[in-house]
Design a protein around this motif. Structure first.
Motif, PDB file in Angstrom:
ATOM      1  N   PHE A   1       3.325 -27.676 -31.572  1.00  0.00           N
ATOM      2  CA  PHE A   1       1.889 -27.339 -31.283  1.00  0.00           C
ATOM      3  C   PHE A   1       2.387 -26.510 -29.776  1.00  0.00           C
ATOM      4  N   ALA A   2       2.196 -27.132 -29.254  1.00  0.00           N
ATOM      5  CA  ALA A   2       2.173 -26.697 -27.723  1.00  0.00           C
ATOM      6  C   ALA A   2       2.943 -24.672 -27.299  1.00  0.00           C
ATOM      7  N   HIS A   3       4.146 -24.791 -28.533  1.00  0.00           N
ATOM      8  CA  HIS A   3       4.705 -22.995 -28.618  1.00  0.00           C
ATOM      9  C   HIS A   3       3.188 -22.891 -29.354  1.00  0.00           C
ATOM     10  N   ILE A   4       2.748 -22.893 -30.316  1.00  0.00           N
ATOM     11  CA  ILE A   4       1.507 -22.063 -30.686  1.00  0.00           C
ATOM     12  C   ILE A   4       0.662 -21.511 -29.817  1.00  0.00           C
ATOM     13  N   GLY A   5       0.318 -21.973 -28.701  1.00  0.00           N
ATOM     14  CA  GLY A   5      -0.626 -21.340 -27.849  1.00  0.00           C
ATOM     15  C   GLY A   5      -2.307 -22.008 -28.172  1.00  0.00           C
ATOM     16  N   ASP A   6      -2.894 -21.216 -27.201  1.00  0.00           N
ATOM     17  CA  ASP A   6      -4.464 -22.089 -26.577  1.00  0.00           C
ATOM     18  C   ASP A   6      -5.074 -21.947 -28.368  1.00  0.00           C
ATOM     19  N   THR A   7      -4.318 -21.139 -29.208  1.00  0.00           N
ATOM     20  CA  THR A   7      -4.703 -20.817 -30.647  1.00  0.00           C
ATOM     21  C   THR A   7      -5.657 -22.446 -31.469  1.00  0.00           C
TER      22      THR A   7
ATOM     23  N   PRO B   1      -1.442 -35.280 -30.676  1.00  0.00           N
ATOM     24  CA  PRO B   1      -1.435 -34.310 -30.279  1.00  0.00           C
ATOM     25  C   PRO B   1      -2.582 -34.226 -28.587  1.00  0.00           C
ATOM     26  N   ILE B   2      -2.622 -35.732 -28.481  1.00  0.00           N
ATOM     27  CA  ILE B   2      -2.674 -35.816 -26.879  1.00  0.00           C
ATOM     28  C   ILE B   2      -0.677 -35.374 -25.941  1.00  0.00           C
ATOM     29  N   GLU B   3      -0.302 -35.516 -26.786  1.00  0.00           N
ATOM     30  CA  GLU B   3       2.063 -35.325 -25.842  1.00  0.00           C
ATOM     31  C   GLU B   3       1.309 -33.602 -26.103  1.00  0.00           C
ATOM     32  N   ALA B   4       0.860 -32.924 -27.244  1.00  0.00           N
ATOM     33  CA  ALA B   4       0.700 -31.846 -27.436  1.00  0.00           C
ATOM     34  C   ALA B   4      -0.613 -31.439 -26.076  1.00  0.00           C
ATOM     35  N   LEU B   5      -1.371 -31.200 -26.027  1.00  0.00           N
ATOM     36  CA  LEU B   5      -1.998 -31.027 -25.245  1.00  0.00           C
ATOM     37  C   LEU B   5      -1.823 -30.986 -23.530  1.00  0.00           C
ATOM     38  N   GLU B   6      -1.103 -32.780 -23.438  1.00  0.00           N
ATOM     39  CA  GLU B   6      -0.327 -32.205 -21.771  1.00  0.00           C
ATOM     40  C   GLU B   6       0.864 -31.356 -21.914  1.00  0.00           C
ATOM     41  N   ARG B   7       1.738 -30.868 -23.056  1.00  0.00           N
ATOM     42  CA  ARG B   7       2.652 -29.960 -22.970  1.00  0.00           C
ATOM     43  C   ARG B   7       1.812 -28.201 -22.519  1.00  0.00           C
TER      44      ARG B   7
END
Length: 183
Positions: free
Chosen positions: A7-13, A35-41
């Protein structure tokens, strides 16, 4: 799990999707932690000059922490731990309120003193390390051994390799029986 990294690699979209997922109280607490971890990354890898992606991530995390009374303690712990690791100092009063209300699972990142050490508000000398609960460690190890197959962004289905294999063998056997040439 690899979901946060992907999810982090997808970016801000993906921010709107992550925001919806974090705030979805119908999800299991550990599912809301992904998703909390993804937001951190995503906040850590932000390289834009304005820092807008990082700020958006922080706003999503803060918005969810304001609802600490309605959140599961594990979700609150994930939110607080992530905000502390991101060194979001404006969240300190809200974090303290959540701990005071006993709405935080202290097994994940520790108690309020431990969070203050992470934030740099207290030194390690002031707050000695506390031993980790052995029962909680056993729980984490058991959780790591389980594999989950995603079913969209919804609830995961626990993979049962034994029953899947057995079902597949039955289907193959029936198929062979039906396709046999009749003499």
């Amino acid at each position: 799990m690899e979901f946060p990294r992907v999810f982090a690699h997808i970016g801000d979209t993906i921010l709107p999707t992550l925001a919806t997922w974090v705030s979805d109280k119908t999800q299991a607490e550990w599912m809301r932690s992904l998703p909390i971890e993804a937001l951190e990354r995503l906040a850590r890898q932000t390289r834009d000059s304005t820092g807008s992606t990082r700020q958006q991530c922080v706003e999503i995390l803060l918005e969810n922490l304001t609802q600490f009374a309605d959140n599961h303690p594990i979700v609150n712990a994930s939110l607080i731990g992530t905000l502390a690791k991101l060194e979001v100092m404006e969240a300190v009063p809200l974090m303290e309120q959540a701990f005071t209300a006993e709405s935080v699972d202290e097994k994940l990142f520790g108690d309020w003193d431990e969070i203050q050490v992470i934030l740099g508000l207290k030194s390690r000398a002031e707050v000695p390390r506390k031993p980790i609960d052995p029962q909680f460690l056993r729980y984490l190890k058991a959780l790591e051994r389980q594999t989950f197959a995603p079913t969209g962004f919804g609830k995961p289905a626990l993979e049962s390799s034994q029953s899947n294999r057995k079902t597949k063998l039955k289907q193959q056997s029936e198929s062979r029986r039906k396709n046999r040439k009749k003499k």
